[in-house]
Design an enzyme around this catalytic site. Structure first.
Site, PDB file in Angstrom:
ATOM      1  N   ASP A 406       0.844  -1.188   0.000  1.00 47.56           N
ATOM      2  CA  ASP A 406       0.000   0.000   0.000  1.00 47.56           C
ATOM      3  C   ASP A 406       0.890   1.252   0.000  1.00 47.56           C
ATOM      4  O   ASP A 406       1.853   1.332   0.757  1.00 47.56           O
ATOM      5  CB  ASP A 406      -0.886  -0.029   1.251  1.00 47.56           C
ATOM      6  CG  ASP A 406      -1.866   1.119   1.313  1.00 47.56           C
ATOM      7  OD1 ASP A 406      -2.777   1.157   0.476  1.00 47.56           O
ATOM      8  OD2 ASP A 406      -1.709   1.976   2.200  1.00 47.56           O
ATOM      9  N   GLU A 435       1.588   0.302  -4.958  1.00 49.71           N
ATOM     10  CA  GLU A 435       1.132   1.593  -5.462  1.00 49.71           C
ATOM     11  C   GLU A 435       2.324   2.547  -5.524  1.00 49.71           C
ATOM     12  O   GLU A 435       2.810   2.990  -4.491  1.00 49.71           O
ATOM     13  CB  GLU A 435       0.054   2.173  -4.552  1.00 49.71           C
ATOM     14  CG  GLU A 435      -1.234   1.360  -4.528  1.00 49.71           C
ATOM     15  CD  GLU A 435      -2.244   1.943  -3.550  1.00 49.71           C
ATOM     16  OE1 GLU A 435      -3.377   2.226  -3.978  1.00 49.71           O
ATOM     17  OE2 GLU A 435      -1.904   2.104  -2.361  1.00 49.71           O
TER      18      GLU A 435
END
Length: 704
Positions: A406, A435
């Site tokens: 994340d 990400e």
């Protein structure tokens, strides 16, 4: 003279920044470290900066103050924590936490500023009530506190009592492997006792190249929270062990549905222990949360266990789920959140070593690239060690096949490289991706693990938001139509994405929707208000055809394959079950869309020419068909292995509202997929090649 800032980046120096350096009078200055005064042996002035050379080293167990003209200024230790000098003194490359054997358990906690650390052992009064039974003073060696207790401490509850800067707090061991309900007390465990039968035979899923995988993102809770799932262990780890589950219409659900669809890897949204303020494990049905609120990093989430009061239960049931998925040849990719914590300045990290674990700007402001006000300082060596230790623990103990990071752009490149190196020593097929957004945090741009720095992270993949926004429009602008909605102007950027001009195929996670933002169906519905349901279904099929045939790593959000809706909610992180649940009745309603996804997945897995993994193989084997209308995307892929019975494949997509004719290479083409008729298969193409509106096709030839 006004002092603006005071800090240290060396144990025997203090730096002052002033607004008017010419007025500095050294005799007016005193340095205090705890109760001791330290003399200044010399100083130097550069511009508006004064560097004080001290007679002895600072002791970080005590605050340091500069007194100047009867005003006290606290010395900021934070810059010191990034220095080689600090790391030589305090870095420890040793096992931390409760290290269990049947003969004894050794406890280790790293806390250089602590003046005292005690091990607190608890007795259980009731299922959720505990009292401290006794405490043991721990010894210290260069900031590492340790003690041992003889005997078998399996299922012993413990915490640390840490005193620093005249404040004492009870903290949970950051390395705890299990906890009591709601995660406020750690538990010593013999983890071998949590292994299911035959766990020693369990193996990772073998993936030669990232592009051989097809990722399916799922929330454990969403998967079985709706009554139509037919699952008895609803919202639990064990829901993914149940076979023969059916919807009211008799269609497969949950695990059987996943197997029927044919994906290779499940990406599980957070399954580590997230904050009890997000989901109270005592009443787990009451509140909903995705779980991006880390509390205990190395512990499975209790709300997904059948009995969160029992510290063994969550571990045993998670391992049973993983074993079952592996037996069915499904890999497990774990969504991990090492960029922030939930409780911030009340967190265990902060109470163990104030400010060390978090990132600050030069203005002493906590960085908030995560939006949570407490970005983790992955560049600090003991933070890097913790993250690396945690990830490798999950890989070894739970046989996790891959990790989705994340907000990976908040983690420094050196940390991600170290993680990648250590994980590949454990499992050569491990998947690492995340990400790679560029976010505002106090790391130099060249040190961030971002999409733009992908060339520095060869074996790590990134979510490709460029292809996402090309396909369905900017996620923050509902008026922006994507290519599949008829905006042909986005075709140029889409072609660039397909040709990997931004990132190599094996580093590109290609997706149109995920848990963030609107579902694909909701986005199409909100942006295309005048189109019919049939037209919207066709757009979903167009999107899936591109995602599952173009070079890269295809990614599907659970339920997308039968037009999942969240009733228009774009950020459902804490929305109730009726918003987030997967309604399995929809599978029957949108069976043609499901069958389209299923067939695309089967084709991709069956034919290696779709799984181009490098720029070289891509440039040598993928060719766009030119001189066609701009609302058509068409390209051919040549078999680069010499082993595929499909020597060439042709992918054609018409996003326009008119039927179109295009000229294609003169070969004996057969139709493998027609989005208008799933039953058409292996039929020889009759010329001319007419593409119906809002339709997609896959052709192939067995001729060289």
């Amino acid at each position: 003279m006004k002092i603006i800032n005071v800090y240290t980046d060396s144990f025997n120096k203090v730096t002052l920044i002033s607004d008017e350096i010419s007025q500095f009078k050294s005799y007016k200055l005193n340095v205090e470290n705890g109760r001791e005064k330290i003399s200044v042996i010399s100083y130097s002035i550069v511009d508006n900066t004064i560097i004080l050379n001290l007679s002895r080293e600072l002791n970080i167990k005590y605050y340091c103050f500069i007194e100047y003209e009867n005003v006290l200024y606290k010395v900021w230790y934070y810059p010191l924590y990034s220095t080689e000098e600090f790391n030589k003194k305090f870095f420890h490359n040793t096992s931390l936490g409760a290290i269990y054997t049947k003969e004894k358990t050794t406890f280790k906690l790293w806390s250089p500023p602590a003046s005292s650390v005690k091990l607190a052992i608890y007795e259980k009064i009731s299922p959720d009530s505990f009292n401290i039974k006794y405490m043991i003073d721990m010894k210290e060696y260069r900031g590492l506190w340790y003690t041992s207790i003889k005997g078998d401490l399996h299922e012993t509850y413990y915490n640390y009592h840490v005193t620093l800067y005249n404040n004492s707090n009870i903290v949970v061991d950051p390395y705890a492997v299990s906890v009591n309900i709601n995660g406020l007390i750690g538990v010593v465990l013999d983890l071998k006792g949590t292994d299911p039968p035959m766990w020693h035979d369990d193996t990772y899923i073998d993936v030669k190249k990232y592009t051989d995988s097809i990722i399916y993102e799922v929330s454990l809770r969403d998967l079985s929270s709706h009554a139509s799932s037919g699952v008895s262990n609803s919202k639990k780890f064990l829901s993914l062990t149940e076979k023969n589950t059916k919807s009211p219409q008799g269609l497969s659900t949950c695990l059987d549905h996943i197997l029927e669809l044919g994906i290779t890897h499940l990406q599980l949204m957070p399954i580590f222990d997230f904050s009890y303020e997000s989901v109270d494990e005592r009443y787990s049905d009451k509140d909903y949360n995705w779980g991006y609120d880390p509390q205990n990093y190395n512990v499975p989430e209790g709300s997904y266990a059948s009995d969160a009061y029992q510290p063994l239960c969550r571990i045993i049931e998670l391992k049973k789920m993983i074993y079952c998925l592996h037996k069915n040849n499904i890999g497990i990719n774990m969504d991990v959140v090492y960029n922030h914590v939930y409780h911030g300045w009340a967190d265990n990290f902060q109470n163990i070593f104030p400010d060390y674990y978090f990132r600050f700007s030069q203005k002493k402001i906590p960085c908030s690239g995560s939006g949570c006000g407490n970005d983790l300082a992955s560049e600090h060596l003991m933070v890097r060690k913790f993250i690396t230790d945690s990830v490798t623990f999950w890989a070894r103990e739970y046989h996790i096949d891959g990790f989705r990071f994340d907000l990976m752009g908040l983690i420094d490149i050196d940390t991600m490289k170290l993680i990648e190196n250590k994980l590949h020593k454990i499992n050569r097929s491990v998947m690492i991706y995340g990400e790679g957004w560029t976010l505002n945090t106090s790391l130099a741009e060249q040190n961030k693990s971002t999409f733009n720095n992908a060339k520095s992270l060869d074996n790590i993949a990134f979510f490709n938001d460029r292809i996402r926004d090309c396909l369905k429009g900017n996620v923050f602008d509902l008026k922006d139509r994507g290519f599949i909605m008829g905006d042909a102007s986005k075709g140029k950027i889409l072609r660039e994405c397909i040709m990997s001009q931004y990132i190599s195929p094996e580093q590109s996670v290609n997706y149109s929707s995920c848990h963030d933002n609107h579902t694909l169906w909701d986005r199409i519905s909100l942006s295309c208000t005048h189109e019919t349901i049939e037209e919207k279904k066709k757009m979903v099929k167009l999107c899936s055809t591109i995602i599952l045939t173009c070079p890269g790593i295809p990614f599907i959000y659970s339920g997308e394959e039968f037009c999942r809706s969240k009733q228009g909610e774009h950020n459902s992180f804490n929305s109730p079950d009726y918003i987030n649940c997967i309604e399995w009745n929809k599978k029957y309603e949108f069976m043609d869309v499901f069958n389209h996804y299923k067939k695309l997945i089967h084709i991709r897995k069956s034919h290696s020419l779709f799984r181009l993994y490098s720029r070289d193989t891509l440039l040598n084997n993928l060719i766009f068909i030119e001189n066609i209308p701009e609302d058509i995307l068409a390209f051919t892929i040549k078999d680069y292995t010499g082993r595929d019975n499909w020597k060439h494949a042709l992918i054609a997509v018409n996003v326009g509202r008119k039927d179109r004719h295009i000229d294609i290479p003169n070969m004996k083409w057969k139709v493998a997929l027609d989005s208008n008729n799933i039953k058409i298969e292996n039929i020889i193409l009759k010329k001319p090649f007419i593409l119906q509106s809002l339709s997609s096709y896959i052709l192939y030839t067995e001729e060289d």
